[in-house]
Design an enzyme around this catalytic site. Structure first.
Site, mmCIF file in Angstrom:
data_model
loop_
_atom_site.group_PDB
_atom_site.id
_atom_site.type_symbol
_atom_site.label_atom_id
_atom_site.label_comp_id
_atom_site.label_asym_id
_atom_site.label_seq_id
_atom_site.Cartn_x
_atom_site.Cartn_y
_atom_site.Cartn_z
ATOM 1 N N ASN A 193 6.518 79.674 4.936
ATOM 2 C CA ASN A 193 7.834 79.676 4.293
ATOM 3 C C ASN A 193 8.371 78.250 4.238
ATOM 4 O OD1 ASN A 193 8.079 80.046 7.167
ATOM 5 N ND2 ASN A 193 10.209 80.646 6.936
ATOM 6 N N ASN A 231 15.219 75.731 1.993
ATOM 7 C CA ASN A 231 15.967 74.714 1.274
ATOM 8 C C ASN A 231 17.423 74.802 1.710
ATOM 9 O OD1 ASN A 231 17.549 73.614 -1.179
ATOM 10 N ND2 ASN A 231 15.439 73.067 -1.639
ATOM 11 N N TYR A 254 20.069 77.886 0.247
ATOM 12 C CA TYR A 254 19.233 78.946 0.839
ATOM 13 C C TYR A 254 18.406 79.786 -0.133
ATOM 14 C CZ TYR A 254 21.655 78.140 5.327
ATOM 15 O OH TYR A 254 22.150 77.596 6.477
ATOM 16 N N GLU A 293 4.189 84.143 1.711
ATOM 17 C CA GLU A 293 3.262 84.885 0.842
ATOM 18 C C GLU A 293 3.254 84.277 -0.560
ATOM 19 O OE1 GLU A 293 5.742 85.925 2.757
ATOM 20 O OE2 GLU A 293 5.528 88.040 3.303
HETATM 21 ZN ZN LIG Z 1 8.962 87.422 0.738
#
Ligand SMILES: [Zn+2]
Length: 125
Positions: A47, A50, A53, A60
């Site tokens: 992940n 930023n 958000y 993924e």
């Molecule tokens: Zn996700």
């Protein structure tokens, strides 16, 4: 890669290792995803948050976008292992990319499902 395909546990361990590279200074919730392609290669994602958000991307999405950039196409993916339960949007990504199975941690359990099980009645055009 040659030899035996990775087990789900081995793939999840790669996702765990990838999670350490997450960029999550706001939530401090690190997520890793390891996608096993049908050719045996593993593509990892984390992940990336930023300060604005909603602009952050999930592990993924990062893994699958990276795979596409490297030349993989929908249907090339056997298993995606994730360190946490995938969000609804990522479930649709799995459907789009034709990922066959998904393995993830949820609480103390390891859950293994097909994409049809994890997201029935996927959006189609
Ligand atoms: Zn996700």
């Amino acid at each position: 890669m040659t030899g035996q395909p990775l087990s789900d546990a081995e793939l999840l361990a790669l996702a765990d290792a990838a999670a350490e590279r997450a960029y999550a200074p706001y939530s401090r919730f690190h997520v890793g995803c390891a996608v096993l392609a049908r050719d045996g290669r593993v593509i990892e994602g984390v992940n990336v948050e930023n300060a604005s958000y909603p602009l952050g991307v999930c592990a993924e999405e990062a893994a699958l976008a990276r795979a596409i950039a490297e030349g993989y196409r929908p249907g090339d993916f056997a298993v995606a292992a994730i360190t946490a339960s995938p969000c609804g949007g990522c479930r649709q990504w799995f459907a789009e990319m034709g990922v066959e199975r998904v393995v993830f941690r949820n609480g103390g359990r390891v859950v293994e499902m097909t994409v049809d099980e994890i997201l029935p009645e996927q959006f189609e055009l």
